[in-house]
Design a protein around this motif. Structure first.
Motif, PDB file in Angstrom:
ATOM      1  N   SER A  61       0.791  -1.420  -0.074  1.00 60.03           N
ATOM      2  CA  SER A  61      -0.043  -0.101  -0.083  1.00 60.03           C
ATOM      3  C   SER A  61       0.992   1.261  -0.268  1.00 60.03           C
ATOM      4  N   TYR A  62       1.980   1.262   0.763  1.00 59.68           N
ATOM      5  CA  TYR A  62       2.804   2.188   0.744  1.00 59.68           C
ATOM      6  C   TYR A  62       3.641   2.768  -0.640  1.00 59.68           C
ATOM      7  N   GLN A  63       3.765   1.426  -1.092  1.00 55.71           N
ATOM      8  CA  GLN A  63       4.622   1.659  -2.263  1.00 55.71           C
ATOM      9  C   GLN A  63       3.603   2.133  -3.372  1.00 55.71           C
ATOM     10  N   GLY A  64       2.410   1.725  -3.430  1.00 54.17           N
ATOM     11  CA  GLY A  64       1.360   2.152  -4.359  1.00 54.17           C
ATOM     12  C   GLY A  64       1.157   3.897  -4.101  1.00 54.17           C
ATOM     13  N   GLU A  65       1.209   4.230  -2.865  1.00 61.18           N
ATOM     14  CA  GLU A  65       0.910   5.739  -2.514  1.00 61.18           C
ATOM     15  C   GLU A  65       2.161   6.486  -3.250  1.00 61.18           C
ATOM     16  N   LEU A  66       3.382   5.654  -3.072  1.00 61.21           N
ATOM     17  CA  LEU A  66       4.554   6.530  -3.588  1.00 61.21           C
ATOM     18  C   LEU A  66       4.415   6.584  -5.112  1.00 61.21           C
ATOM     19  N   ASP A  67       3.939   5.529  -5.767  1.00 61.28           N
ATOM     20  CA  ASP A  67       3.860   5.611  -7.190  1.00 61.28           C
ATOM     21  C   ASP A  67       2.707   6.664  -7.694  1.00 61.28           C
ATOM     22  N   VAL A  68       1.626   6.863  -6.841  1.00 61.20           N
ATOM     23  CA  VAL A  68       0.855   8.036  -7.340  1.00 61.20           C
ATOM     24  C   VAL A  68       1.371   9.315  -7.031  1.00 61.20           C
ATOM     25  N   TRP A  69       2.278   9.425  -5.934  1.00 59.12           N
ATOM     26  CA  TRP A  69       3.106  10.590  -5.773  1.00 59.12           C
ATOM     27  C   TRP A  69       4.050  10.952  -7.010  1.00 59.12           C
ATOM     28  N   ASP A  70       4.829   9.880  -7.394  1.00 57.78           N
ATOM     29  CA  ASP A  70       5.697   9.854  -8.309  1.00 57.78           C
ATOM     30  C   ASP A  70       5.270  10.260  -9.731  1.00 57.78           C
ATOM     31  N   GLY A  71       3.855  10.009  -9.852  1.00 58.40           N
ATOM     32  CA  GLY A  71       3.227  10.273 -11.167  1.00 58.40           C
ATOM     33  C   GLY A  71       2.532  11.842 -11.017  1.00 58.40           C
TER      34      GLY A  71
END
Length: 78
Positions: A61-71
């Protein structure tokens, strides 16, 4: 800067003075305390990340949130 006095056992003061002299290049006791507090806070953050990483679902879940912020667009652009 405002200064204050705290009461500590003399053995604690002596240990802090040794640490300040031997490990921190002779800084003041106040600077040694500040250094120790910073290191303590860093250790708490690293321990929290270790707990997060140990839980595969939470880590994902944390990694998914990082992916959203990275995009996300830079500079608040939509």
């Amino acid at each position: 800067m405002t200064l204050t006095t705290i009461k500590v056992q003399s053995a604690v003061r002596d240990d802090l003075a040794r640490l300040a002299a031997d490990d921190l290049g002779g800084v003041t006791l106040g600077a040694a305390l500040e250094h120790l507090l910073i290191e303590y806070r860093k250790a708490r953050v690293l321990a929290a990340f270790a707990r997060l990483r140990a839980d595969p679902e939470a880590w994902g879940s944390y990694q998914g949130e990082l992916d959203v912020w990275d995009g996300a667009p830079a500079g608040g652009e939509s």
